[in-house]
Structures are given as C-alpha cells and as structure tokens.
Design a protein around this motif. Structure first.
Motif, PDB file in Angstrom:
ATOM      1  N   THR A   2       0.951  -1.226  -0.046  1.00  0.00           N
ATOM      2  CA  THR A   2      -0.034  -0.041  -0.087  1.00  0.00           C
ATOM      3  C   THR A   2       0.849   1.075  -0.104  1.00  0.00           C
ATOM      4  O   THR A   2       2.189   1.160   0.432  1.00  0.00           O
ATOM      5  CB  THR A   2      -0.871  -0.055   1.307  1.00  0.00           C
ATOM      6  N   LEU A   3       0.409   2.371  -0.571  1.00  0.00           N
ATOM      7  CA  LEU A   3       0.781   3.636  -0.332  1.00  0.00           C
ATOM      8  C   LEU A   3       1.122   4.066   1.025  1.00  0.00           C
ATOM      9  O   LEU A   3       0.306   4.099   1.936  1.00  0.00           O
ATOM     10  CB  LEU A   3      -0.064   4.694  -1.163  1.00  0.00           C
ATOM     11  N   GLN A   4       2.517   4.407   1.458  1.00  0.00           N
ATOM     12  CA  GLN A   4       2.885   5.014   2.697  1.00  0.00           C
ATOM     13  C   GLN A   4       2.381   6.381   2.638  1.00  0.00           C
ATOM     14  O   GLN A   4       2.094   7.034   4.050  1.00  0.00           O
ATOM     15  CB  GLN A   4       4.291   4.655   2.855  1.00  0.00           C
ATOM     16  N   ARG A   5       3.046   7.367   1.764  1.00  0.00           N
ATOM     17  CA  ARG A   5       2.716   8.717   2.140  1.00  0.00           C
ATOM     18  C   ARG A   5       3.066   9.433   0.687  1.00  0.00           C
ATOM     19  O   ARG A   5       3.631   8.592  -0.030  1.00  0.00           O
ATOM     20  CB  ARG A   5       3.541   9.135   3.405  1.00  0.00           C
ATOM     21  N   MET A   6       2.732  10.600   0.686  1.00  0.00           N
ATOM     22  CA  MET A   6       3.213  11.402  -0.508  1.00  0.00           C
ATOM     23  C   MET A   6       4.499  12.030   0.226  1.00  0.00           C
ATOM     24  O   MET A   6       4.231  12.512   1.198  1.00  0.00           O
ATOM     25  CB  MET A   6       2.367  12.623  -0.781  1.00  0.00           C
ATOM     26  N   ASP A   7       5.692  11.830  -0.593  1.00  0.00           N
ATOM     27  CA  ASP A   7       7.108  12.353  -0.166  1.00  0.00           C
ATOM     28  C   ASP A   7       7.431  13.732  -0.325  1.00  0.00           C
ATOM     29  O   ASP A   7       7.413  14.494   0.706  1.00  0.00           O
ATOM     30  CB  ASP A   7       8.088  11.530  -0.579  1.00  0.00           C
ATOM     31  N   ASN A   8       7.282  14.142  -1.535  1.00  0.00           N
ATOM     32  CA  ASN A   8       7.599  15.488  -1.921  1.00  0.00           C
ATOM     33  C   ASN A   8       6.965  15.959  -3.306  1.00  0.00           C
ATOM     34  O   ASN A   8       6.438  15.143  -4.213  1.00  0.00           O
ATOM     35  CB  ASN A   8       9.086  15.834  -2.104  1.00  0.00           C
ATOM     36  N   VAL A   9       6.954  17.134  -3.707  1.00  0.00           N
ATOM     37  CA  VAL A   9       6.613  17.746  -5.031  1.00  0.00           C
ATOM     38  C   VAL A   9       7.913  18.324  -5.376  1.00  0.00           C
ATOM     39  O   VAL A   9       8.473  19.133  -4.884  1.00  0.00           O
ATOM     40  CB  VAL A   9       5.349  18.666  -4.832  1.00  0.00           C
ATOM     41  N   LEU A  10       8.315  17.995  -6.695  1.00  0.00           N
ATOM     42  CA  LEU A  10       9.430  18.591  -7.577  1.00  0.00           C
ATOM     43  C   LEU A  10       9.003  19.883  -8.113  1.00  0.00           C
ATOM     44  O   LEU A  10       7.981  19.830  -9.193  1.00  0.00           O
ATOM     45  CB  LEU A  10      10.094  17.759  -8.335  1.00  0.00           C
ATOM     46  N   ILE A  11       9.551  21.145  -7.878  1.00  0.00           N
ATOM     47  CA  ILE A  11       9.479  22.126  -8.711  1.00  0.00           C
ATOM     48  C   ILE A  11      10.793  22.692  -9.226  1.00  0.00           C
ATOM     49  O   ILE A  11      11.990  22.775  -8.644  1.00  0.00           O
ATOM     50  CB  ILE A  11       9.002  23.319  -7.908  1.00  0.00           C
ATOM     51  N   VAL A  12      10.969  22.667 -10.571  1.00  0.00           N
ATOM     52  CA  VAL A  12      12.054  22.918 -11.257  1.00  0.00           C
ATOM     53  C   VAL A  12      12.182  24.405 -11.686  1.00  0.00           C
ATOM     54  O   VAL A  12      10.992  25.193 -12.096  1.00  0.00           O
ATOM     55  CB  VAL A  12      12.232  22.406 -12.859  1.00  0.00           C
ATOM     56  N   VAL A  13      12.825  25.091 -11.086  1.00  0.00           N
ATOM     57  CA  VAL A  13      13.106  26.771 -11.152  1.00  0.00           C
ATOM     58  C   VAL A  13      14.583  27.064 -11.874  1.00  0.00           C
ATOM     59  O   VAL A  13      15.348  26.301 -11.917  1.00  0.00           O
ATOM     60  CB  VAL A  13      13.113  27.185  -9.861  1.00  0.00           C
ATOM     61  N   ASP A  14      14.481  28.648 -12.164  1.00  0.00           N
ATOM     62  CA  ASP A  14      15.988  28.710 -12.612  1.00  0.00           C
ATOM     63  C   ASP A  14      16.307  29.543 -11.558  1.00  0.00           C
ATOM     64  O   ASP A  14      17.710  29.749 -11.602  1.00  0.00           O
ATOM     65  CB  ASP A  14      15.584  29.811 -13.782  1.00  0.00           C
ATOM     66  N   ASP A  15      15.676  30.332 -10.771  1.00  0.00           N
ATOM     67  CA  ASP A  15      16.381  31.207  -9.658  1.00  0.00           C
ATOM     68  C   ASP A  15      16.134  30.337  -8.370  1.00  0.00           C
ATOM     69  O   ASP A  15      15.048  30.673  -7.652  1.00  0.00           O
ATOM     70  CB  ASP A  15      15.721  32.691  -9.769  1.00  0.00           C
ATOM     71  N   LEU A  16      17.111  29.638  -8.028  1.00  0.00           N
ATOM     72  CA  LEU A  16      16.891  28.655  -6.768  1.00  0.00           C
ATOM     73  C   LEU A  16      16.710  29.499  -5.538  1.00  0.00           C
ATOM     74  O   LEU A  16      16.011  29.166  -4.641  1.00  0.00           O
ATOM     75  CB  LEU A  16      18.044  27.437  -6.809  1.00  0.00           C
ATOM     76  N   GLU A  17      17.741  30.445  -5.373  1.00  0.00           N
ATOM     77  CA  GLU A  17      17.835  31.252  -4.048  1.00  0.00           C
ATOM     78  C   GLU A  17      16.527  31.926  -4.062  1.00  0.00           C
ATOM     79  O   GLU A  17      15.959  32.047  -2.602  1.00  0.00           O
ATOM     80  CB  GLU A  17      18.893  32.259  -4.172  1.00  0.00           C
ATOM     81  N   ALA A  18      15.786  32.431  -4.878  1.00  0.00           N
ATOM     82  CA  ALA A  18      14.504  33.066  -4.719  1.00  0.00           C
ATOM     83  C   ALA A  18      13.483  32.274  -4.357  1.00  0.00           C
ATOM     84  O   ALA A  18      12.402  32.443  -3.444  1.00  0.00           O
ATOM     85  CB  ALA A  18      14.172  33.749  -6.037  1.00  0.00           C
ATOM     86  N   ALA A  19      13.493  31.020  -5.114  1.00  0.00           N
ATOM     87  CA  ALA A  19      12.201  30.061  -4.560  1.00  0.00           C
ATOM     88  C   ALA A  19      12.557  29.470  -3.233  1.00  0.00           C
ATOM     89  O   ALA A  19      11.685  29.412  -2.550  1.00  0.00           O
ATOM     90  CB  ALA A  19      12.720  28.876  -5.664  1.00  0.00           C
ATOM     91  N   LYS A  20      13.920  29.385  -2.883  1.00  0.00           N
ATOM     92  CA  LYS A  20      14.032  28.867  -1.421  1.00  0.00           C
ATOM     93  C   LYS A  20      13.570  30.023  -0.366  1.00  0.00           C
ATOM     94  O   LYS A  20      12.963  29.664   0.508  1.00  0.00           O
ATOM     95  CB  LYS A  20      15.497  28.688  -1.430  1.00  0.00           C
ATOM     96  N   ALA A  21      13.915  31.327  -0.897  1.00  0.00           N
ATOM     97  CA  ALA A  21      13.659  32.462   0.169  1.00  0.00           C
ATOM     98  C   ALA A  21      12.012  32.491   0.254  1.00  0.00           C
ATOM     99  O   ALA A  21      11.487  32.586   1.158  1.00  0.00           O
ATOM    100  CB  ALA A  21      14.300  33.739  -0.328  1.00  0.00           C
ATOM    101  N   PHE A  22      11.356  32.291  -1.049  1.00  0.00           N
ATOM    102  CA  PHE A  22       9.722  32.392  -1.004  1.00  0.00           C
ATOM    103  C   PHE A  22       9.195  31.159  -0.108  1.00  0.00           C
ATOM    104  O   PHE A  22       8.402  31.501   0.664  1.00  0.00           O
ATOM    105  CB  PHE A  22       9.506  32.134  -2.298  1.00  0.00           C
ATOM    106  N   PHE A  23       9.641  29.870  -0.031  1.00  0.00           N
ATOM    107  CA  PHE A  23       8.955  28.935   0.746  1.00  0.00           C
ATOM    108  C   PHE A  23       9.718  29.058   1.996  1.00  0.00           C
ATOM    109  O   PHE A  23       8.899  28.674   3.011  1.00  0.00           O
ATOM    110  CB  PHE A  23       9.537  27.790   0.146  1.00  0.00           C
ATOM    111  N   ALA A  24      10.726  29.556   2.428  1.00  0.00           N
ATOM    112  CA  ALA A  24      11.188  29.622   3.853  1.00  0.00           C
ATOM    113  C   ALA A  24      10.381  31.035   4.517  1.00  0.00           C
ATOM    114  O   ALA A  24       9.968  30.735   5.541  1.00  0.00           O
ATOM    115  CB  ALA A  24      12.665  30.029   3.727  1.00  0.00           C
ATOM    116  N   GLU A  25      10.088  31.833   3.730  1.00  0.00           N
ATOM    117  CA  GLU A  25       9.075  33.034   4.197  1.00  0.00           C
ATOM    118  C   GLU A  25       7.677  32.446   4.527  1.00  0.00           C
ATOM    119  O   GLU A  25       6.961  32.636   5.587  1.00  0.00           O
ATOM    120  CB  GLU A  25       9.155  34.041   3.266  1.00  0.00           C
TER     121      GLU A  25
END
Length: 146
Positions: A2-25
C-alpha cells in the motif's frame, strides 16, 4: 503493497535562491541542499548528462516536502507559458494550511508573491487564496475559521 505517504513535490526553477527564500518565508524549513550529477541521476529522470542543484524544504510538521531543483545540464526548458492560468491542464498549485492568511500574504509579497485573484471566504469554514511566486509557481493558502 500500500501507499505509505506522499513524499515530496518537485518544482524546477531557474532562480533557486529566490524560490528557497519564498518557501522559507512561507514557513517551510530547509532540510538539505545537494548537487546531483552523472549517469545514475540521468537514469532516474530520463535525461543524459544531468547536473542539478537540489534544495529540499519541509513543512514544520515534517510530513510535507517541496523539492526545488535547478538544472545546469541539460538546461531547463519552459513547457508552458509563464503565468499559466489556474484552469490549465496539469499541476496548478500546492495548498498550504496557515494560521493567519493576511500575515502570510503580506510576508510573501515581500518576496515577489502576488495574489492570483483575491482572498475569498468559503462559508464560515475557510479563507482561501492563490498566490503566484517566483518562476510563476502557484501556491494556495487556506486559513481554517472554525
């Protein structure tokens, strides 16, 4: 099995630092950063000569993760128009439960976040909105009222 869990969602980005800061905020926590490359990495994603930076962010409860990736080789390609509307086919958003939607919207605006529509109330149960962040990423926010 059986399925255990959803582990993660992948988002491909060009500006990794901006995306990281957005999700951290938003309130996600940095779980780790790494670089992957070589034939084994390419075999998983079906590409040759892969080299990518990966940042894994997790929700405070530890149950949800967002994987942010920047591909250096081969370079990322845009599969759809930037700012794709909410009714386009495919994955459109990731929904997050928040305590104070007004506060979260204000903080994310400081990281380039923009409301897609407006903050709306669903009966006496929720206040909801969609926000567009870096790279056109759309997230949903839901504040439970009762």
């Amino acid at each position: 099995m059986t399925l255990q869990r959803m582990d993660n969602v992948l988002i491909v980005v060009d500006d990794l630092e901006a995306a990281k800061a957005f999700f951290a905020e938003l309130g996600m926590e940095l779980e780790g950063e790494t670089q992957v490359e070589g034939p084994w990495a390419g075999s998983v994603v079906g590409l040759d000569d892969v080299r990518a930076d990966i940042i894994m962010m997790r929700t405070p409860d530890g149950h949800g993760r967002v994987e942010l990736s920047k591909f250096h080789m081969p370079a990322a390609v845009r599969a759809e128009p930037e700012n794709t509307p909410a009714n386009a086919l495919g994955i459109r958003r990731i929904m997050f439960a928040v305590d104070d939607i007004d506060d979260v919207v204000a903080r994310l605006r400081g990281h380039g976040g923009e409301l897609v529509g407006e903050i709306a109330q669903y009966q006496d149960l929720y206040r909801l909105c969609f926000m567009r962040g870096p790279e056109g990423i759309i997230i949903g926010l839901a504040e439970q009222l009762s």
